[in-house]
Design an enzyme around this catalytic site. Structure first.
Site, PDB file in Angstrom:
ATOM      1  N   TYR A  44       1.125  15.474  13.812  1.00  0.00           N
ATOM      2  CA  TYR A  44       0.073  15.802  15.433  1.00  0.00           C
ATOM      3  C   TYR A  44       0.560  14.970  16.020  1.00  0.00           C
ATOM      4  O   TYR A  44       1.098  15.935  18.005  1.00  0.00           O
ATOM      5  CB  TYR A  44      -0.926  15.086  15.516  1.00  0.00           C
ATOM      6  CG  TYR A  44      -1.927  14.927  16.903  1.00  0.00           C
ATOM      7  CD1 TYR A  44      -2.333  15.776  17.455  1.00  0.00           C
ATOM      8  CD2 TYR A  44      -1.975  14.473  17.648  1.00  0.00           C
ATOM      9  CE1 TYR A  44      -2.846  15.689  18.508  1.00  0.00           C
ATOM     10  CE2 TYR A  44      -2.378  13.129  18.248  1.00  0.00           C
ATOM     11  CZ  TYR A  44      -2.522  14.765  19.328  1.00  0.00           C
ATOM     12  OH  TYR A  44      -3.632  14.305  20.644  1.00  0.00           O
ATOM     13  N   THR A  84       0.474  11.843  23.491  1.00  0.00           N
ATOM     14  CA  THR A  84      -0.314  10.972  23.460  1.00  0.00           C
ATOM     15  C   THR A  84      -0.171   9.829  22.496  1.00  0.00           C
ATOM     16  O   THR A  84       1.775   9.473  22.401  1.00  0.00           O
ATOM     17  CB  THR A  84      -1.315  11.934  22.051  1.00  0.00           C
ATOM     18  OG1 THR A  84      -1.340  10.428  20.830  1.00  0.00           O
ATOM     19  CG2 THR A  84      -0.324  12.673  21.069  1.00  0.00           C
TER      20      THR A  84
END
Ligand SMILES: NC(=O)c1ccc[n+]([C@@H]2O[C@H](COP(=O)([O-])OP(=O)(O)OC[C@H]3O[C@@H](n4cnc5c(N)ncnc54)[C@H](O)[C@@H]3O)[C@@H](O)[C@H]2O)c1
Length: 328
Positions: free
Chosen positions: A141, A117
């Site tokens: 995350y 990501t």
């Protein structure tokens, strides 16, 4: 040989499965259905309901289906949730990825493609983000994903497992043939949320921050259509199978749109002038996240849906499909 798609019942994974089937690949999905949907799995793919951290199960699936490559999408993905439940995120995204990589190495898996990501870049305020920039994720995350990148790279050096790490920017849109889309009711993706506001599923849309140093003061993001993203994986997988280098590659279009630009397009395409509330900045939102995309393009990847109007139209169509599903 078959391809194992973890998280194949989720948003991006289900589009990947369609792409693989369309390309004539044999596909087996491993998904615990925590946020995925059984109905998102096409009949032509095998679905095993289970956890990527279950090493006995994964070994059995690899052997029974003759898996040579793993595409690993399974993860928890909500940034604010990762802040309130960091250990849950590290367990699901990092500890279980460690288990999966170990199972892959033991089973002699050749190729591993990992969903990473743009969150690994943290607050880097640069016009274009390149893969070699220093990485400093600012939430659990992003850190859970960066640790997985490192494990894969180390496993490659020690055990020869070949990898492609794809860092997605903002994934949006839905299958143009209407076979899948973003179905999570509480999804936070801007285009989905705006589509829901346009269709009366939400009373209004919040715009967080109007005083950034961008053309209109709102955050700029690089939106990549989900089938284009799935094809980037196919291109990366083929390259690995043909002996290409292991690589870390951004997946975006290399240009951005501001929040207000996206809102305008959603209003235009839907024909609905829904309410927009201008709110203060949220902590941790960089002004601009736009990908440098030379690497993935150098493998021959060419976007086919680099058009915000088209992406928004797909999102609106999918939202209507979901509304029909609920009503039925
Ligand atoms: N959506 C985005 O904009 C975006 C951006 C960057 C990266 N990513 C990455 O893409 C991947 C897919 O995201 P998505 O948007 O499709 O999310 P999603 O929640 O729709 O899909 C995730 C899937 O993984 C499954 N899953 C989760 N943990 C599991 C486990 N331990 N074992 C088995 N299955 C498990 C879920 O049931 C779900 O089907 C994730 O790794 C995410 O980090 C997404």
């Amino acid at each position: 040989m078959a391809v194992l798609v973890t998280g194949g019942a989720g948003y991006i994974g289900s589009h990947m499965v369609l792409e693989l089937l369309d390309a004539g690949e044999q596909v087996v999905i491993l998904d615990n259905l925590s946020t995925g949907f059984r109905w998102a799995v096409p009949e032509a793919a095998a679905l095993v309901v289970g956890d990527v951290g279950d090493q006995d199960l994964v070994s059995k699936v690899i052997e029974e289906h003759g898996v040579d490559s793993i595409l690993h999408f399974a993860a928890r993905i909500v940034v604010p949730e990762s802040v309130t439940d960091p250990l849950g995120y590290y367990f699901n995204n990092t500890v279980k990825t460690r288990a999966l990589i170990e199972t892959a190495v033991r089973a002699g898996i050749k190729n591993f493609v990992f969903s990473s990501t743009a969150a690994v870049y943290g607050n880097a305020d640069m016009p274009l983000l390149s893969e070699d920039m220093p990485l400093s994720p600012i939430n659990p995350y992003g850190r859970s994903k960066l640790m997985s990148e490192w494990m894969l790279q180390d496993a490659h050096v020690a055990h020869g497992l070949r990898y492609a790490i794809l860092r997605y920017f903002n994934v949006a849109g839905a299958d143009p043939k209407g076979r899948s889309g973003q179905s999570t009711p509480q999804a936070t993706h801007l285009i989905k949320v705006a589509a829901q506001a346009a269709l009366g599923q939400r009373p209004y849309l919040d715009v967080f921050g109007t005083d950034y140093e961008t053309s209109d003061g709102t955050c700029v993001r690089d939106y990549i259509q989900v089938n284009d993203l799935a094809r980037a994986h196919l291109v990366a997988l083929r390259s690995l199978r043909e002996g290409g280098d292991c690589a870390v590659m951004n997946c975006g279009y290399g240009h951005g749109a501001s929040v207000l630009e996206v809102v305008d397009v959603v209003k235009k395409v839907s024909g609905v002038d829904f309410e927009v509330r201008l709110s203060p900045r949220r902590p941790g939102d960089p002004a601009q996240l736009v990908a440098k995309v030379d690497r993935i393009r150098s493998l021959g990847w060419q976007p086919q849906h680099d058009n915000l109007m088209e992406i928004v139209d797909q999102a609106l169509r999918w939202e209507r499909t979901l509304m029909g599903r609920i009503a039925a």
